[in-house]
Design an enzyme around this catalytic site. Sequence first.
Site, PDB file in Angstrom:
ATOM      1  N   ALA A  14       0.871  -1.174   0.000  1.00  0.00           N
ATOM      2  CA  ALA A  14       0.000   0.000   0.000  1.00  0.00           C
ATOM      3  C   ALA A  14       0.907   1.223   0.000  1.00  0.00           C
ATOM      4  O   ALA A  14       2.080   1.138   0.382  1.00  0.00           O
ATOM      5  CB  ALA A  14      -0.883  -0.020   1.238  1.00  0.00           C
ATOM      6  N   GLU A  29       4.851  -5.004   7.099  1.00  0.00           N
ATOM      7  CA  GLU A  29       4.131  -3.959   7.863  1.00  0.00           C
ATOM      8  C   GLU A  29       4.721  -3.748   9.255  1.00  0.00           C
ATOM      9  O   GLU A  29       4.698  -2.633   9.779  1.00  0.00           O
ATOM     10  CB  GLU A  29       2.635  -4.305   7.971  1.00  0.00           C
ATOM     11  CG  GLU A  29       1.845  -4.141   6.692  1.00  0.00           C
ATOM     12  CD  GLU A  29       1.899  -5.357   5.774  1.00  0.00           C
ATOM     13  OE1 GLU A  29       2.679  -6.307   6.047  1.00  0.00           O
ATOM     14  OE2 GLU A  29       1.154  -5.355   4.781  1.00  0.00           O
ATOM     15  N   GLU A  40      -0.756  -9.379  -0.338  1.00  0.00           N
ATOM     16  CA  GLU A  40      -2.178  -9.610  -0.027  1.00  0.00           C
ATOM     17  C   GLU A  40      -3.022  -9.660  -1.302  1.00  0.00           C
ATOM     18  O   GLU A  40      -3.966 -10.432  -1.414  1.00  0.00           O
ATOM     19  CB  GLU A  40      -2.691  -8.508   0.908  1.00  0.00           C
ATOM     20  CG  GLU A  40      -2.072  -8.594   2.298  1.00  0.00           C
ATOM     21  CD  GLU A  40      -2.430  -7.405   3.170  1.00  0.00           C
ATOM     22  OE1 GLU A  40      -2.038  -6.268   2.820  1.00  0.00           O
ATOM     23  OE2 GLU A  40      -3.091  -7.592   4.203  1.00  0.00           O
ATOM     24  N   GLY A  49       0.521  -4.997   0.879  1.00  0.00           N
ATOM     25  CA  GLY A  49      -0.708  -5.079   0.081  1.00  0.00           C
ATOM     26  C   GLY A  49      -0.508  -5.813  -1.244  1.00  0.00           C
ATOM     27  O   GLY A  49      -1.463  -6.355  -1.811  1.00  0.00           O
TER      28      GLY A  49
HETATM   29  N1  COA Z   1       4.603   3.168  -0.847  1.00  0.00           N
HETATM   30  C1  COA Z   1       5.010   4.320  -1.380  1.00  0.00           C
HETATM   31  N2  COA Z   1       6.141   4.438  -2.114  1.00  0.00           N
HETATM   32  C2  COA Z   1       6.867   3.318  -2.282  1.00  0.00           C
HETATM   33  C3  COA Z   1       6.515   2.082  -1.743  1.00  0.00           C
HETATM   34  C4  COA Z   1       5.321   2.018  -0.992  1.00  0.00           C
HETATM   35  N3  COA Z   1       4.866   0.895  -0.468  1.00  0.00           N
HETATM   36  N4  COA Z   1       7.452   1.167  -2.083  1.00  0.00           N
HETATM   37  C5  COA Z   1       8.365   1.816  -2.834  1.00  0.00           C
HETATM   38  N5  COA Z   1       8.023   3.120  -2.947  1.00  0.00           N
HETATM   39  C6  COA Z   1       8.710   4.163  -3.681  1.00  0.00           C
HETATM   40  C7  COA Z   1       9.977   4.622  -2.946  1.00  0.00           C
HETATM   41  O1  COA Z   1       9.652   5.569  -1.928  1.00  0.00           O
HETATM   42  C8  COA Z   1      10.765   5.221  -4.098  1.00  0.00           C
HETATM   43  O2  COA Z   1      10.213   6.479  -4.414  1.00  0.00           O
HETATM   44  P1  COA Z   1      11.233   7.726  -4.753  1.00  0.00           P
HETATM   45  O3  COA Z   1      11.980   7.256  -5.977  1.00  0.00           O
HETATM   46  O4  COA Z   1      10.270   8.855  -5.038  1.00  0.00           O
HETATM   47  O5  COA Z   1      12.108   7.898  -3.547  1.00  0.00           O
HETATM   48  C9  COA Z   1      10.414   4.299  -5.273  1.00  0.00           C
HETATM   49  O6  COA Z   1       9.196   3.658  -4.924  1.00  0.00           O
HETATM   50  C10 COA Z   1      11.462   3.222  -5.517  1.00  0.00           C
HETATM   51  O7  COA Z   1      11.662   2.506  -4.297  1.00  0.00           O
HETATM   52  P2  COA Z   1      13.092   2.356  -3.583  1.00  0.00           P
HETATM   53  O8  COA Z   1      12.840   2.133  -2.114  1.00  0.00           O
HETATM   54  O9  COA Z   1      13.988   3.486  -3.950  1.00  0.00           O
HETATM   55  O10 COA Z   1      13.609   1.008  -4.293  1.00  0.00           O
HETATM   56  P3  COA Z   1      14.659  -0.050  -3.697  1.00  0.00           P
HETATM   57  O11 COA Z   1      14.989  -0.951  -4.841  1.00  0.00           O
HETATM   58  O12 COA Z   1      15.743   0.627  -2.969  1.00  0.00           O
HETATM   59  O13 COA Z   1      13.800  -0.893  -2.595  1.00  0.00           O
HETATM   60  C11 COA Z   1      11.865  -2.053  -1.760  1.00  0.00           C
HETATM   61  C12 COA Z   1      12.700  -1.667  -2.999  1.00  0.00           C
HETATM   62  C13 COA Z   1      10.609  -2.760  -2.230  1.00  0.00           C
HETATM   63  C14 COA Z   1      12.673  -3.013  -0.842  1.00  0.00           C
HETATM   64  C15 COA Z   1      11.508  -0.770  -0.952  1.00  0.00           C
HETATM   65  O14 COA Z   1      10.946   0.166  -1.847  1.00  0.00           O
HETATM   66  C16 COA Z   1      10.520  -0.967   0.170  1.00  0.00           C
HETATM   67  O15 COA Z   1      10.881  -1.485   1.222  1.00  0.00           O
HETATM   68  N6  COA Z   1       9.235  -0.577  -0.059  1.00  0.00           N
HETATM   69  C17 COA Z   1       8.235  -0.613   0.962  1.00  0.00           C
HETATM   70  C18 COA Z   1       7.702  -1.985   1.155  1.00  0.00           C
HETATM   71  C19 COA Z   1       6.663  -2.014   2.251  1.00  0.00           C
HETATM   72  O16 COA Z   1       6.924  -1.738   3.403  1.00  0.00           O
HETATM   73  N7  COA Z   1       5.421  -2.341   1.858  1.00  0.00           N
HETATM   74  C20 COA Z   1       4.331  -2.448   2.779  1.00  0.00           C
HETATM   75  C21 COA Z   1       3.610  -1.186   2.878  1.00  0.00           C
HETATM   76  S1  COA Z   1       2.222  -1.373   3.952  1.00  0.00           S
END
Ligand code: COA
Length: 261
Positions: A67, A135, A115, A112
Site C-alpha cells: 500500500a 508492515e 495480499e 498489500g
Molecule cells: N509506498 C510508497 N512508495 C513506495 C513504496 C510504498 N509501499 N514502495 C516503494 N516506494 C517508492 C519509494 O519511496 C521510491 O520512491 P522515490 O523514488 O520517489 O524515492 C520508489 O518507490 C522506488 O523505491 P526504492 O525504495 O527506492 O527502491 P529499492 O529498490 O531501494 O527498494 C523495496 C525496494 C521494495 C525493498 C523498498 O521500496 C521498500 O521497502 N518498499 C516498501 C515496502 C513495504 O513496506 N510495503 C508495505 C507497505 S504497507
Amino acid sequence: MAEQKNILSETKDGILYLTINRESKLNALNFKILEELNNIFNEVNDNKSIRGVILTGAGEKAFVAGADINEISELNEVNARKFAEFGQEVFDNIESCHKPVIAVVNGYALGGGCEMAIACHMRIATRNAKFGQPEVNLGIIPGYGGTQRLTLLIGRTKATEILMTGEMLGAEEAKTLGLLNYVEETKDAAIAKAEEILHKIMAKAPLSIGMIIDCVNAVFVSDENGYQIEANSFARCVKSEDYREGTKAFLEKRKPNFKGE
Ligand code: COA
C-alpha cells in the site's frame, strides 16, 4: 470495460489483462488504484466476453510493493479502519470473482502486494519475485486480509514467522510453501503459463468454474470475523507512536527506532 487511469487493461481471446501502472513507485497501491480495481472487478462477472483475468504489475522490478506508505502515514484510528475495510472489500471482490484470476508476480509482492496476490485464485511468479509482509517495520500490521489468507494458504507456522519477522521470501521458497503454482524465468514466460492454464479452464463449463470458486472460497471464509479483528487491530496500530515513527522512517529513508508505545 470502463477506461481506468492507473491500471492498463486489454481483453484478448477472452482474457482480461490488467497491469497496475505506477512503475516509478514500484506499483504501490494508492486509494485511486484500489478504487479502479474495485470498478473493474465489479464489471468482470457480468461481462460474458471475459473468461479469465491475468493481473500483473508494470515493469520488471515489482508486482506491487505494498500500500502507498505516503497515504498510510496520514491515517487516524477512524479512517484506518475504513482504509483496511475498503482494501479487504476490493480483494474480496477479486477472490469471489467467478472468472479465474491469475496473478503474474514479476518482482516485489510486499504488504498489500502480497495480499493482492494471495486474493487471486492462482499465482505464477518470475524467478526474481520476492514475497513478504513488512508492515511490522512500519509499526502496523497487514490490513487487507493478509493475516487471514496467508495463514489459511500456507499454515500457521510459516505464516506467523513471515508476519512477525517482515522478512522476504524468494520465489522458490514461496513455491515450496504452497504460495505459488509455478515459477518461470521471465515475465513473458509467466504470462504464457498463465494463458495456457486459462485456456484449459476456458474449455470447461463456465458455471462449474464459478461454483468451484465459491466452494473453495467457502473454506477460506470459515472465520469471517478474523477480517474484522484484522481491521480493528490495524486501526489500533495507528494510535501508536511506533506507527508514526515507522512510516516517517521509511519516508526519510532511515531505520525506525521503535519504543513499544
Ligand atoms: N509506498 C510508497 N512508495 C513506495 C513504496 C510504498 N509501499 N514502495 C516503494 N516506494 C517508492 C519509494 O519511496 C521510491 O520512491 P522515490 O523514488 O520517489 O524515492 C520508489 O518507490 C522506488 O523505491 P526504492 O525504495 O527506492 O527502491 P529499492 O529498490 O531501494 O527498494 C523495496 C525496494 C521494495 C525493498 C523498498 O521500496 C521498500 O521497502 N518498499 C516498501 C515496502 C513495504 O513496506 N510495503 C508495505 C507497505 S504497507
